[in-house]
Design a protein around this motif. Structure first.
Motif, PDB file in Angstrom:
ATOM      1  N   ARG A 136       0.813  -1.203   0.000  1.00 51.53           N
ATOM      2  CA  ARG A 136       0.000   0.000   0.000  1.00 51.53           C
ATOM      3  C   ARG A 136       0.854   1.265   0.000  1.00 51.53           C
ATOM      4  NH1 ARG A 136      -4.213  -0.065   4.670  1.00 51.53           N
ATOM      5  NH2 ARG A 136      -4.900   1.739   3.431  1.00 51.53           N
ATOM      6  N   ALA A 137       0.356   2.311  -0.649  1.00 49.70           N
ATOM      7  CA  ALA A 137       1.006   3.618  -0.595  1.00 49.70           C
ATOM      8  C   ALA A 137       0.463   4.451   0.558  1.00 49.70           C
ATOM      9  CB  ALA A 137       0.804   4.364  -1.912  1.00 49.70           C
ATOM     10  N   SER A 138      -0.719   4.098   1.062  1.00 55.57           N
ATOM     11  CA  SER A 138      -1.295   4.817   2.200  1.00 55.57           C
ATOM     12  C   SER A 138      -0.618   4.386   3.502  1.00 55.57           C
ATOM     13  CB  SER A 138      -2.793   4.529   2.301  1.00 55.57           C
ATOM     14  OG  SER A 138      -3.468   4.979   1.149  1.00 55.57           O
ATOM     15  N   ALA A 139      -0.722   5.233   4.509  1.00 59.17           N
ATOM     16  CA  ALA A 139      -0.195   4.888   5.830  1.00 59.17           C
ATOM     17  C   ALA A 139      -0.936   3.668   6.376  1.00 59.17           C
ATOM     18  CB  ALA A 139      -0.335   6.068   6.772  1.00 59.17           C
ATOM     19  N   TYR A 214       7.963   2.672   8.438  1.00 60.35           N
ATOM     20  CA  TYR A 214       7.118   3.000   7.281  1.00 60.35           C
ATOM     21  C   TYR A 214       5.623   2.898   7.556  1.00 60.35           C
ATOM     22  CZ  TYR A 214       6.920  -2.128   6.413  1.00 60.35           C
ATOM     23  OH  TYR A 214       6.737  -3.489   6.520  1.00 60.35           O
ATOM     24  N   HIS A 216       3.633   4.430   9.655  1.00 64.14           N
ATOM     25  CA  HIS A 216       2.891   5.635  10.030  1.00 64.14           C
ATOM     26  C   HIS A 216       2.780   6.662   8.913  1.00 64.14           C
ATOM     27  CE1 HIS A 216       3.088   4.121  14.118  1.00 64.14           C
ATOM     28  NE2 HIS A 216       4.399   3.997  13.982  1.00 64.14           N
ATOM     29  N   ASP A 217       3.506   6.456   7.839  1.00 59.63           N
ATOM     30  CA  ASP A 217       3.573   7.466   6.776  1.00 59.63           C
ATOM     31  C   ASP A 217       2.961   6.953   5.476  1.00 59.63           C
ATOM     32  OD1 ASP A 217       5.062   9.246   8.435  1.00 59.63           O
ATOM     33  OD2 ASP A 217       6.857   8.048   8.009  1.00 59.63           O
ATOM     34  N   ALA A 218       2.399   7.896   4.705  1.00 58.08           N
ATOM     35  CA  ALA A 218       1.978   7.590   3.342  1.00 58.08           C
ATOM     36  C   ALA A 218       3.179   7.779   2.407  1.00 58.08           C
ATOM     37  CB  ALA A 218       0.835   8.502   2.933  1.00 58.08           C
ATOM     38  N   HIS A 219       3.135   7.123   1.257  1.00 61.00           N
ATOM     39  CA  HIS A 219       4.292   7.122   0.361  1.00 61.00           C
ATOM     40  C   HIS A 219       3.900   7.490  -1.072  1.00 61.00           C
ATOM     41  CE1 HIS A 219       6.338   5.196   3.719  1.00 61.00           C
ATOM     42  NE2 HIS A 219       5.325   4.361   3.783  1.00 61.00           N
ATOM     43  N   TRP A 220       2.847   8.302  -1.200  1.00 63.30           N
ATOM     44  CA  TRP A 220       2.357   8.697  -2.518  1.00 63.30           C
ATOM     45  C   TRP A 220       3.325   9.617  -3.249  1.00 63.30           C
ATOM     46  CZ3 TRP A 220      -1.755   6.247  -4.463  1.00 63.30           C
ATOM     47  CH2 TRP A 220      -2.645   5.627  -3.573  1.00 63.30           C
ATOM     48  N   GLU A 244      -7.314   1.327  -4.101  1.00 63.81           N
ATOM     49  CA  GLU A 244      -6.013   1.947  -3.826  1.00 63.81           C
ATOM     50  C   GLU A 244      -4.987   1.549  -4.877  1.00 63.81           C
ATOM     51  OE1 GLU A 244      -2.638   2.466  -0.316  1.00 63.81           O
ATOM     52  OE2 GLU A 244      -4.566   1.527   0.156  1.00 63.81           O
TER      53      GLU A 244
END
Length: 289
Positions: A136-139, A214, A216-220, A244
């Motif tokens: 996933r790219a979302s948190a 990684y 807790h963070d989004a990675h978009w 997603e």
């Protein structure tokens, strides 16, 4: 033929890279690897051996190298780490440069997929194409860290036999909605025999440390910086939802999408034929003949 190659990663951490088949006699492109090179990055708790089957069919056209990432497999497990995003990315860069793989195709599963697209975003000169499998790219969220800690504590270690390992992870794990035999095989690969039975070949504390960096963070934003062709692969029962995944494809400048029927999180283990079809079709469309 199985060949192990030791690589010096970030901070001098010793990493084990593996080739599970002989590469083709002729490779096209610059460097030893050129267009024929693939680097396979496993997920959290995984190991290079999880890619053995994939590496073998890739070897018909590519030099396929699978990396045991720090804290995993036969690579070094430094007590104090670091197990940060920067360390994992730097380790993969070290492997690419040491083994002369650039420009390389990166294939990553879960955490390995995140490492792959972060590397591609930061070092586009090293990467020719990218395959993202069920990440996933979302948190993922703070609550998931607590849930993972509870899940680790639920493991009935030590396991008396490998058969017990397979049975628990395929059927007995309370987080499962239905039996998944391939999952039992996957987890059997990451156990080591000790004096009192079979235990994880890694530190669960270190795995939580790695995930903490990684979750807790989004990675978009980094996903949008990936310049090379990229394939997002998922299974209907995996952790990456369809909506997603399709948004990730939209954000990627040159993104494509593939869904492998009847697969869960461990796409390449659960549906190897569907996985192969998706990856080979993508590589044939983006790499020179």
């Amino acid at each position: 033929m199985v060949r192990r190659i030791d690589v010096s990663g970030s901070g001098g951490v010793r990493l084990a890279a593996w080739e599970f088949a002989d590469p083709p006699k002729r490779l096209c492109g610059a460097g030893e690897g050129g267009a024929g090179a693939v680097l396979l990055l496993h997920g959290l708790m995984g190991r290079a051996a999880h890619w053995a089957e994939t590496a073998r069919w890739l070897s018909g056209r590519h030099r396929a190298v699978a990396l045991d990432q720090r804290g995993h497999g036969r690579s070094e497990r430094p007590a104090e780490g670091p197990y940060t995003r920067e360390a994992y990315i730097a380790d993969a860069v070290a492997a690419i440069e040491c083994l002369d793989l650039a420009p390389v195709v990166l294939i990553g599963h879960a955490m390995g997929a995140l490492t792959a697209w972060q590397l591609a975003a930061r070092r586009p000169d090293l990467v020719r194409a990218l395959v993202i499998c069920d990440m996933r790219a979302s948190a993922l969220g703070t609550a998931t860290q607590r849930e993972w800690g509870e899940w680790f504590r639920s493991w009935p270690v030590p396991f008396a036999t490998l058969a017990d390992v397979r049975k628990w992870f395929a059927e007995g794990d309370p987080t499962l909605e239905r039996p998944r035999p391939a999952r039992g095989d996957y987890y059997a690969e990451i156990m080591a025999e000790r004096a009192d039975g079979w235990r994880p070949a890694f530190s669960r504390r270190q795995m939580l440390q790695a995930r903490e960096t990684y979750a807790h963070d989004a990675h978009w934003e980094e996903l949008a910086l990936v310049e090379c062709p990229a394939l997002v692969v998922r299974g209907p029962d995996g952790e990456l939802g369809r909506a997603e995944a399709q948004e990730m494809v939209r954000v990627l400048p040159r993104g494509k999408y593939a869904e492998v029927p009847d697969a869960g999180h461990l796409v390449h283990y659960e549906q190897p034929e569907g996985w192969r079809e998706a990856v080979e079709s993508f590589l044939e469309s983006v790499l020179p003949a």
